[in-house]
Design a protein around this motif. Sequence first.
Motif, PDB file in Angstrom:
ATOM      1  N   VAL A 166       9.690   7.992  -7.451  1.00  0.00           N
ATOM      2  CA  VAL A 166       8.543   8.410  -6.633  1.00  0.00           C
ATOM      3  C   VAL A 166       8.810   9.780  -6.015  1.00  0.00           C
ATOM      4  CG1 VAL A 166       7.141   7.855  -4.603  1.00  0.00           C
ATOM      5  CG2 VAL A 166       7.798   6.044  -6.189  1.00  0.00           C
ATOM      6  N   LEU A 167      10.023   9.994  -5.537  1.00  0.00           N
ATOM      7  CA  LEU A 167      10.372  11.290  -4.958  1.00  0.00           C
ATOM      8  C   LEU A 167      10.214  12.398  -5.996  1.00  0.00           C
ATOM      9  CD1 LEU A 167      11.525  13.072  -2.706  1.00  0.00           C
ATOM     10  CD2 LEU A 167      13.813  12.387  -3.470  1.00  0.00           C
ATOM     11  N   ASP A 168      10.712  12.167  -7.195  1.00  0.00           N
ATOM     12  CA  ASP A 168      10.599  13.153  -8.269  1.00  0.00           C
ATOM     13  C   ASP A 168       9.133  13.461  -8.567  1.00  0.00           C
ATOM     14  OD1 ASP A 168      11.642  14.873 -10.265  1.00  0.00           O
ATOM     15  OD2 ASP A 168      11.371  13.314 -11.784  1.00  0.00           O
ATOM     16  N   GLU A 169       8.292  12.428  -8.634  1.00  0.00           N
ATOM     17  CA  GLU A 169       6.864  12.635  -8.891  1.00  0.00           C
ATOM     18  C   GLU A 169       6.199  13.443  -7.783  1.00  0.00           C
ATOM     19  OE1 GLU A 169       5.182   8.743  -9.343  1.00  0.00           O
ATOM     20  OE2 GLU A 169       5.670   8.664 -11.479  1.00  0.00           O
ATOM     21  N   ARG A 170       6.501  13.099  -6.541  1.00  0.00           N
ATOM     22  CA  ARG A 170       5.865  13.800  -5.417  1.00  0.00           C
ATOM     23  C   ARG A 170       6.300  15.259  -5.347  1.00  0.00           C
ATOM     24  NH1 ARG A 170       5.259   9.487  -0.468  1.00  0.00           N
ATOM     25  NH2 ARG A 170       4.323   7.837  -1.730  1.00  0.00           N
TER      26      ARG A 170
ATOM     27  N   MET B 214       0.843  -1.177   0.000  1.00  0.00           N
ATOM     28  CA  MET B 214       0.000   0.000   0.000  1.00  0.00           C
ATOM     29  C   MET B 214       0.885   1.237   0.000  1.00  0.00           C
ATOM     30  SD  MET B 214      -2.776   1.188   2.834  1.00  0.00           S
ATOM     31  CE  MET B 214      -1.800   2.104   3.995  1.00  0.00           C
ATOM     32  N   THR B 215       0.664   2.140  -0.908  1.00  0.00           N
ATOM     33  CA  THR B 215       1.406   3.383  -0.988  1.00  0.00           C
ATOM     34  C   THR B 215       0.504   4.517  -0.543  1.00  0.00           C
ATOM     35  OG1 THR B 215       2.685   2.549  -2.841  1.00  0.00           O
ATOM     36  CG2 THR B 215       2.675   4.916  -2.519  1.00  0.00           C
ATOM     37  N   VAL B 216       1.014   5.356   0.350  1.00  0.00           N
ATOM     38  CA  VAL B 216       0.259   6.509   0.831  1.00  0.00           C
ATOM     39  C   VAL B 216       0.369   7.596  -0.216  1.00  0.00           C
ATOM     40  CG1 VAL B 216       0.095   8.243   2.635  1.00  0.00           C
ATOM     41  CG2 VAL B 216       0.706   5.891   3.225  1.00  0.00           C
ATOM     42  N   GLU B 217      -0.755   8.167  -0.578  1.00  0.00           N
ATOM     43  CA  GLU B 217      -0.761   9.218  -1.582  1.00  0.00           C
ATOM     44  C   GLU B 217      -0.173  10.499  -0.988  1.00  0.00           C
ATOM     45  OE1 GLU B 217      -1.590   8.918  -4.802  1.00  0.00           O
ATOM     46  OE2 GLU B 217      -1.810   6.800  -4.328  1.00  0.00           O
ATOM     47  N   PRO B 218       0.610  11.218  -1.779  1.00  0.00           N
ATOM     48  CA  PRO B 218       1.164  12.479  -1.289  1.00  0.00           C
ATOM     49  C   PRO B 218       0.070  13.501  -1.024  1.00  0.00           C
ATOM     50  CG  PRO B 218       1.653  12.159  -3.610  1.00  0.00           C
ATOM     51  CD  PRO B 218       0.978  10.906  -3.113  1.00  0.00           C
ATOM     52  N   ARG B 219       0.338  14.381  -0.097  1.00  0.00           N
ATOM     53  CA  ARG B 219      -0.663  15.378   0.271  1.00  0.00           C
ATOM     54  C   ARG B 219      -0.694  16.556  -0.673  1.00  0.00           C
ATOM     55  NH1 ARG B 219       0.652  16.542   6.418  1.00  0.00           N
ATOM     56  NH2 ARG B 219       2.122  17.814   5.290  1.00  0.00           N
ATOM     57  N   GLY B 220       0.353  16.760  -1.420  1.00  0.00           N
ATOM     58  CA  GLY B 220       0.413  17.897  -2.330  1.00  0.00           C
ATOM     59  C   GLY B 220       0.954  19.126  -1.634  1.00  0.00           C
ATOM     60  N   PRO B 221       0.837  20.274  -2.295  1.00  0.00           N
ATOM     61  CA  PRO B 221       1.410  21.496  -1.740  1.00  0.00           C
ATOM     62  C   PRO B 221       0.732  21.914  -0.443  1.00  0.00           C
ATOM     63  CG  PRO B 221       0.408  21.891  -3.908  1.00  0.00           C
ATOM     64  CD  PRO B 221       0.194  20.456  -3.564  1.00  0.00           C
TER      65      PRO B 221
ATOM     66  N   ASN C  84       5.038   0.476   3.854  1.00  0.00           N
ATOM     67  CA  ASN C  84       3.937   1.004   3.046  1.00  0.00           C
ATOM     68  C   ASN C  84       4.426   1.693   1.781  1.00  0.00           C
ATOM     69  OD1 ASN C  84       2.102   0.222   5.030  1.00  0.00           O
ATOM     70  ND2 ASN C  84       2.358   2.132   6.134  1.00  0.00           N
ATOM     71  N   PHE C  85       5.553   1.251   1.248  1.00  0.00           N
ATOM     72  CA  PHE C  85       6.123   1.919   0.085  1.00  0.00           C
ATOM     73  C   PHE C  85       6.485   0.903  -0.981  1.00  0.00           C
ATOM     74  CE2 PHE C  85       9.576   3.644  -2.444  1.00  0.00           C
ATOM     75  CZ  PHE C  85       9.116   4.912  -2.726  1.00  0.00           C
ATOM     76  N   GLU C  86       6.120   1.211  -2.214  1.00  0.00           N
ATOM     77  CA  GLU C  86       6.492   0.386  -3.353  1.00  0.00           C
ATOM     78  C   GLU C  86       6.997   1.301  -4.448  1.00  0.00           C
ATOM     79  OE1 GLU C  86       3.304  -2.103  -4.650  1.00  0.00           O
ATOM     80  OE2 GLU C  86       2.878  -2.798  -2.627  1.00  0.00           O
ATOM     81  N   GLY C  87       8.012   0.875  -5.164  1.00  0.00           N
ATOM     82  CA  GLY C  87       8.498   1.626  -6.305  1.00  0.00           C
ATOM     83  C   GLY C  87       9.929   2.070  -6.133  1.00  0.00           C
ATOM     84  N   ASP C  88      10.427   2.727  -7.163  1.00  0.00           N
ATOM     85  CA  ASP C  88      11.774   3.271  -7.166  1.00  0.00           C
ATOM     86  C   ASP C  88      11.776   4.572  -6.377  1.00  0.00           C
ATOM     87  OD1 ASP C  88      14.577   3.447  -8.411  1.00  0.00           O
ATOM     88  OD2 ASP C  88      13.646   5.369  -8.971  1.00  0.00           O
ATOM     89  N   THR C  89      12.616   4.650  -5.372  1.00  0.00           N
ATOM     90  CA  THR C  89      12.626   5.800  -4.476  1.00  0.00           C
ATOM     91  C   THR C  89      12.839   7.112  -5.236  1.00  0.00           C
ATOM     92  OG1 THR C  89      13.500   4.386  -2.728  1.00  0.00           O
ATOM     93  CG2 THR C  89      13.645   6.758  -2.381  1.00  0.00           C
TER      94      THR C  89
ATOM     95  N   ARG D 100       9.672  17.633   4.141  1.00  0.00           N
ATOM     96  CA  ARG D 100       8.439  16.929   4.501  1.00  0.00           C
ATOM     97  C   ARG D 100       8.266  15.660   3.674  1.00  0.00           C
ATOM     98  NH1 ARG D 100       3.619  17.137   1.976  1.00  0.00           N
ATOM     99  NH2 ARG D 100       4.083  19.112   0.949  1.00  0.00           N
ATOM    100  N   ILE D 101       8.471  15.769   2.386  1.00  0.00           N
ATOM    101  CA  ILE D 101       8.276  14.617   1.514  1.00  0.00           C
ATOM    102  C   ILE D 101       9.319  13.542   1.789  1.00  0.00           C
ATOM    103  CG2 ILE D 101       8.337  13.850  -0.897  1.00  0.00           C
ATOM    104  CD1 ILE D 101       6.952  16.540  -1.582  1.00  0.00           C
ATOM    105  N   VAL D 102      10.559  13.940   2.015  1.00  0.00           N
ATOM    106  CA  VAL D 102      11.613  12.977   2.361  1.00  0.00           C
ATOM    107  C   VAL D 102      11.234  12.233   3.640  1.00  0.00           C
ATOM    108  CG1 VAL D 102      14.001  12.807   3.208  1.00  0.00           C
ATOM    109  CG2 VAL D 102      13.498  14.114   1.129  1.00  0.00           C
ATOM    110  N   GLU D 103      10.782  12.951   4.647  1.00  0.00           N
ATOM    111  CA  GLU D 103      10.398  12.322   5.913  1.00  0.00           C
ATOM    112  C   GLU D 103       9.196  11.393   5.740  1.00  0.00           C
ATOM    113  OE1 GLU D 103       9.939  15.540   8.689  1.00  0.00           O
ATOM    114  OE2 GLU D 103      12.088  15.915   8.752  1.00  0.00           O
ATOM    115  N   GLU D 104       8.206  11.826   4.941  1.00  0.00           N
ATOM    116  CA  GLU D 104       7.035  10.982   4.700  1.00  0.00           C
ATOM    117  C   GLU D 104       7.432   9.684   4.008  1.00  0.00           C
ATOM    118  OE1 GLU D 104       4.404  13.419   2.391  1.00  0.00           O
ATOM    119  OE2 GLU D 104       3.754  14.603   4.114  1.00  0.00           O
ATOM    120  N   MET D 105       8.305   9.796   3.008  1.00  0.00           N
ATOM    121  CA  MET D 105       8.723   8.598   2.278  1.00  0.00           C
ATOM    122  C   MET D 105       9.546   7.662   3.165  1.00  0.00           C
ATOM    123  SD  MET D 105       9.518  10.064  -1.540  1.00  0.00           S
ATOM    124  CE  MET D 105      10.093   8.455  -2.107  1.00  0.00           C
ATOM    125  N   ARG D 106      10.431   8.226   3.970  1.00  0.00           N
ATOM    126  CA  ARG D 106      11.233   7.410   4.886  1.00  0.00           C
ATOM    127  C   ARG D 106      10.314   6.653   5.843  1.00  0.00           C
ATOM    128  NH1 ARG D 106      14.314  11.208   7.445  1.00  0.00           N
ATOM    129  NH2 ARG D 106      15.715  11.259   5.663  1.00  0.00           N
TER     130      ARG D 106
END
Length: 71
Positions: free
Chosen positions: A41-45, A1-8, A33-38, A20-26
Motif C-alpha cells: 500500500v505504501l508503494d502504491e500511495r 474501511m481504507t482512506v484513499e490517498p490524497r495524491g500529490p 481504518n487500514f487493510e492490506g500489506d503495509t 505525510r504518507i507514512v503518518e497518514e498510514m500510521r
Amino acid sequence: MTVEPRGPVPDESEEETVTRIVEEMRDEIVHGNFEGDTGHVLDERLAECGVSVRPERLDDLADEIESGAST
C-alpha cells in the motif's frame, strides 16, 4: 474501511510527501481504518504521488509504520 490517498500536494518535496504518507498510514492503522500489506500500500500511495523509493527504504518505512502504530 481504507482512506484513499490524497495524491500529490503542490510545492511538497519528495521527503515531505514520504513523511505525510507514512503518518497518514500510521494514523489509519491506529484507528483501525487500514487493510492490506503495509509495504504494498505504501508503494502504491507513493507511486500515485510520483515518488519512488528503493526497495530497502520501502521495507524500512513499512516497518516504521507498523511499529509506530503498535506503540
